[in-house]
Design a protein around this motif. Structure first.
Motif, PDB file in Angstrom:
ATOM      1  N   MET A 191      63.089  51.414  69.286  1.00 26.02           N
ATOM      2  CA  MET A 191      63.467  50.880  70.596  1.00 26.02           C
ATOM      3  C   MET A 191      62.288  50.112  71.194  1.00 26.02           C
ATOM      4  N   LYS A 192      62.567  48.961  71.809  1.00 29.12           N
ATOM      5  CA  LYS A 192      61.532  48.112  72.374  1.00 29.12           C
ATOM      6  C   LYS A 192      61.911  47.674  73.795  1.00 29.12           C
ATOM      7  N   ILE A 193      60.892  47.437  74.618  1.00 25.70           N
ATOM      8  CA  ILE A 193      61.093  46.879  75.943  1.00 25.70           C
ATOM      9  C   ILE A 193      61.461  45.402  75.795  1.00 25.70           C
ATOM     10  N   THR A 194      62.493  44.973  76.504  1.00 22.00           N
ATOM     11  CA  THR A 194      62.926  43.580  76.416  1.00 22.00           C
ATOM     12  C   THR A 194      62.752  42.811  77.726  1.00 22.00           C
ATOM     13  N   ASN A 195      62.662  43.526  78.858  1.00 19.21           N
ATOM     14  CA  ASN A 195      62.579  42.797  80.127  1.00 19.21           C
ATOM     15  C   ASN A 195      62.096  43.717  81.241  1.00 19.21           C
ATOM     16  N   ILE A 196      61.416  43.121  82.228  1.00 13.92           N
ATOM     17  CA  ILE A 196      61.008  43.823  83.447  1.00 13.92           C
ATOM     18  C   ILE A 196      61.543  43.045  84.636  1.00 13.92           C
ATOM     19  N   ARG A 197      62.210  43.742  85.545  1.00 17.44           N
ATOM     20  CA  ARG A 197      62.667  43.127  86.780  1.00 17.44           C
ATOM     21  C   ARG A 197      62.103  43.892  87.966  1.00 17.44           C
ATOM     22  N   SER A 198      61.886  43.167  89.058  1.00 15.76           N
ATOM     23  CA  SER A 198      61.399  43.791  90.285  1.00 15.76           C
ATOM     24  C   SER A 198      62.349  43.483  91.430  1.00 15.76           C
ATOM     25  N   TYR A 199      62.484  44.449  92.327  1.00 10.88           N
ATOM     26  CA  TYR A 199      63.314  44.274  93.517  1.00 10.88           C
ATOM     27  C   TYR A 199      62.506  44.684  94.746  1.00 10.88           C
ATOM     28  N   ILE A 200      62.469  43.805  95.736  1.00 12.46           N
ATOM     29  CA  ILE A 200      61.937  44.172  97.048  1.00 12.46           C
ATOM     30  C   ILE A 200      63.129  44.388  97.962  1.00 12.46           C
ATOM     31  N   VAL A 201      63.228  45.574  98.533  1.00 14.59           N
ATOM     32  CA  VAL A 201      64.426  45.969  99.275  1.00 14.59           C
ATOM     33  C   VAL A 201      64.086  46.215 100.748  1.00 14.59           C
ATOM     34  N   ASP A 202      64.867  45.594 101.614  1.00 15.73           N
ATOM     35  CA  ASP A 202      64.749  45.790 103.052  1.00 15.73           C
ATOM     36  C   ASP A 202      65.577  47.013 103.442  1.00 15.73           C
ATOM     37  N   ASN A 203      64.915  48.042 103.930  1.00 12.93           N
ATOM     38  CA  ASN A 203      65.618  49.274 104.308  1.00 12.93           C
ATOM     39  C   ASN A 203      65.797  49.405 105.813  1.00 12.93           C
ATOM     40  N   GLY A 204      65.464  48.349 106.548  1.00 13.02           N
ATOM     41  CA  GLY A 204      65.652  48.364 107.988  1.00 13.02           C
ATOM     42  C   GLY A 204      64.490  48.929 108.777  1.00 13.02           C
ATOM     43  N   THR A 205      63.385  49.262 108.106  1.00 11.58           N
ATOM     44  CA  THR A 205      62.201  49.764 108.793  1.00 11.58           C
ATOM     45  C   THR A 205      61.047  48.771 108.602  1.00 11.58           C
ATOM     46  N   LYS A 206      59.871  49.155 109.049  1.00 14.71           N
ATOM     47  CA  LYS A 206      58.709  48.271 108.939  1.00 14.71           C
ATOM     48  C   LYS A 206      58.146  48.221 107.524  1.00 14.71           C
ATOM     49  N   GLN A 217      53.019  40.053  85.571  1.00 15.97           N
ATOM     50  CA  GLN A 217      51.984  39.895  84.545  1.00 15.97           C
ATOM     51  C   GLN A 217      52.084  40.983  83.482  1.00 15.97           C
ATOM     52  N   PHE A 218      52.497  42.190  83.910  1.00 17.58           N
ATOM     53  CA  PHE A 218      52.662  43.273  82.934  1.00 17.58           C
ATOM     54  C   PHE A 218      53.658  42.887  81.837  1.00 17.58           C
ATOM     55  N   TRP A 263      60.779  48.565 100.242  1.00 17.68           N
ATOM     56  CA  TRP A 263      60.644  49.312  98.995  1.00 17.68           C
ATOM     57  C   TRP A 263      60.500  48.342  97.832  1.00 17.68           C
ATOM     58  N   VAL A 264      59.753  48.748  96.812  1.00 16.21           N
ATOM     59  CA  VAL A 264      59.585  47.953  95.592  1.00 16.21           C
ATOM     60  C   VAL A 264      60.061  48.781  94.401  1.00 16.21           C
ATOM     61  N   PHE A 265      61.079  48.280  93.714  1.00 16.68           N
ATOM     62  CA  PHE A 265      61.636  48.975  92.559  1.00 16.68           C
ATOM     63  C   PHE A 265      61.373  48.184  91.278  1.00 16.68           C
ATOM     64  N   VAL A 266      61.258  48.919  90.178  1.00 16.82           N
ATOM     65  CA  VAL A 266      61.013  48.345  88.853  1.00 16.82           C
ATOM     66  C   VAL A 266      62.180  48.716  87.947  1.00 16.82           C
ATOM     67  N   ARG A 267      62.707  47.729  87.222  1.00 17.33           N
ATOM     68  CA  ARG A 267      63.797  47.974  86.281  1.00 17.33           C
ATOM     69  C   ARG A 267      63.345  47.527  84.889  1.00 17.33           C
ATOM     70  N   LEU A 268      63.245  48.485  83.967  1.00 21.92           N
ATOM     71  CA  LEU A 268      62.862  48.196  82.586  1.00 21.92           C
ATOM     72  C   LEU A 268      64.099  48.211  81.704  1.00 21.92           C
ATOM     73  N   GLU A 269      64.253  47.174  80.894  1.00 19.84           N
ATOM     74  CA  GLU A 269      65.386  47.075  79.978  1.00 19.84           C
ATOM     75  C   GLU A 269      64.898  47.207  78.541  1.00 19.84           C
ATOM     76  N   GLY A 286      58.442  43.940  73.925  1.00 18.77           N
ATOM     77  CA  GLY A 286      58.280  44.296  72.523  1.00 18.77           C
ATOM     78  C   GLY A 286      57.564  45.611  72.288  1.00 18.77           C
ATOM     79  N   ARG A 287      57.116  46.269  73.374  1.00 20.47           N
ATOM     80  CA  ARG A 287      56.362  47.527  73.222  1.00 20.47           C
ATOM     81  C   ARG A 287      57.313  48.721  73.162  1.00 20.47           C
ATOM     82  N   ASP A 288      56.908  49.738  72.442  1.00 18.08           N
ATOM     83  CA  ASP A 288      57.650  50.994  72.340  1.00 18.08           C
ATOM     84  C   ASP A 288      57.510  51.755  73.659  1.00 18.08           C
ATOM     85  N   PRO A 289      58.615  52.077  74.349  1.00 16.82           N
ATOM     86  CA  PRO A 289      58.510  52.764  75.636  1.00 16.82           C
ATOM     87  C   PRO A 289      57.961  54.184  75.532  1.00 16.82           C
TER      88      PRO A 289
END
Length: 382
Positions: A1-16, A52-53, A19-25, A59-62
């Motif tokens: 199994m290999k990593i194929t993609n990294i996605r990032s999400y910046i989420v507005d939760n209604g406060t000051k 940059q990561f 949140w920053v989330f990471v999705r690895l595929e 292609g790396r083994d998780p």
């Protein structure tokens, strides 16, 4: 199994704070979720690191979690990490563990030595922001307890943060703690936050002033790097002293343990280096007879779920943080929300960290910009 993609999400939760989330595929179809600690105006820097990561991760083994995090520390930043780097690294590391747990068909805590407990105790935070008077904060505390929480934390000092404050502000803070204690009674734990703001002298005086109110702890009375100051406050305080949320990796906790300046540490899984790093920090704390109460000024989803996995396997775990101001949006974006009942959240046997995020909801709440924050200006009070 290999990593194929990294996605990032910046989420507005209604406060000051966003949140920053990471999705690895992966090429096996397994998706891992992570979360990075964030502060206002810092989200773009965090996701820049994550982008940059990708050059190193595709292609790396998780399963190579320890090697991967060590490589990024040694070769990517040459051991000169910042908050933004460690936040990004922690989010990535959590997502790797989520993948590994799912691939093995096991909850992460089973891969860390197994569970030490079936449910995780949480304390409420994020409930006292609008309380300016003892009457206000007493009512707010009663509302928190009515939801079943058996411990709650707040900062009794008003903004702005100052190292030295006058006696009126100190007296006001004592009256706020007293109002909360009177409102919740003796069976509910009152956790007092100081946010690293004071000189040792003022912190010590405050600790002695609230001793009769029996706080469960006093958190970060002075900055974590002031080891002598922490020890001074601990020597005069009847309540346990907590510190560590601003420290990265077990390397930075080494001096804190050696100083004997704390009773409890509060590392944050989304900035200290990730799930395994939190576990290793806790193991070192155990050898120093220090308790662990993980910080979680993050969402009530991924960071909390990962913290629960690590905490389940810690003999010296006490309780962890749950932000009431985040739980509504957290429930909206999570496939299986983590809901406290009587101050505890049941541990799940679901593989990985135990939850997943709903991408459709993340996209609805995509942040269009960082929350505005007013920087202080020169004034007579500066």
């Amino acid at each position: 199994m290999k990593i194929t993609n990294i996605r990032s999400y910046i989420v507005d939760n209604g406060t000051k704070k966003h949140w920053v989330f990471v999705r690895l595929e992966t090429d096996a179809g397994i998706v891992g979720w992570g979360e990075s600690y964030s502060q206002s105006d810092r989200e773009d820097a965090i996701i820049s690191h994550l982008a940059q990561f990708a050059r190193y991760m595709i292609g790396r083994d998780p399963f190579q979690i320890k090697y991967t995090t060590t490589m990024l520390r040694d070769d990517y930043v040459h051991r000169r990490g910042s908050m933004e780097f460690y936040s990004a690294l922690s989010g990535l590391e959590i997502a790797l563990w989520d993948i590994v747990g799912q691939a093995c068909g096991q909850p992460v805590h089973n891969l860390l030595g197994g569970r030490y407990r079936d449910k995780i105790r949480v304390y409420a935070n994020g409930w006292a922001y609008n309380a300016k008077t003892p009457v206000d904060i007493a009512k707010a505390a009663e509302a928190v307890v009515s939801r079943g929480f058996t411990a709650l934390k707040f900062d009794p000092f008003p903004l702005p943060v100052r190292t030295y404050v006058d006696k009126d502000i100190e007296r006001h803070a004592v009256s706020m703690v007293s109002a909360v204690r009177d409102a919740v009674g003796d069976e509910v734990e009152v956790l007092v936050e100081c946010s690293r703001r004071f000189s040792p002298t003022i912190a010590s005086r405050f600790a002695k002033a609230i001793a009769q109110l029996r706080p469960y702890w006093i958190e970060e009375p002075v900055p974590a790097f002031d080891l002598d100051g922490l020890r001074e406050v601990r020597q005069v305080s009847d309540a346990p002293i907590v510190s560590g949320e601003t420290l990265y990796t077990k390397d930075e906790f080494r001096s804190l343990f050696a100083s004997r300046g704390v009773d409890i540490i509060n590392p944050d899984i989304s900035v200290c280096g990730g799930l395994l790093e939190l576990k290793e920090i806790a193991a070192t704390a155990e050898s120093h007879l220090v308790g662990v109460s993980p910080h979680n000024y993050n969402s009530t989803t991924v960071s909390l779920a990962a913290t629960m996995q690590a905490s389940a396997s810690m003999p010296n775990f006490l309780l962890t943080e749950y932000f009431l101001s985040f739980d509504k949006v957290g429930s909206d974006i999570c496939d299986e929300p983590l809901v406290p009942v009587n101050g505890h959240i049941e541990l799940t046997d679901r593989p990985g960290i135990g939850i997943a995020l709903r991408e459709d909801e993340l996209r609805k709440r995509a942040a269009s910009g960082t929350p505005f924050r007013t920087l202080r200006t020169v004034s007579a009070e500066a």
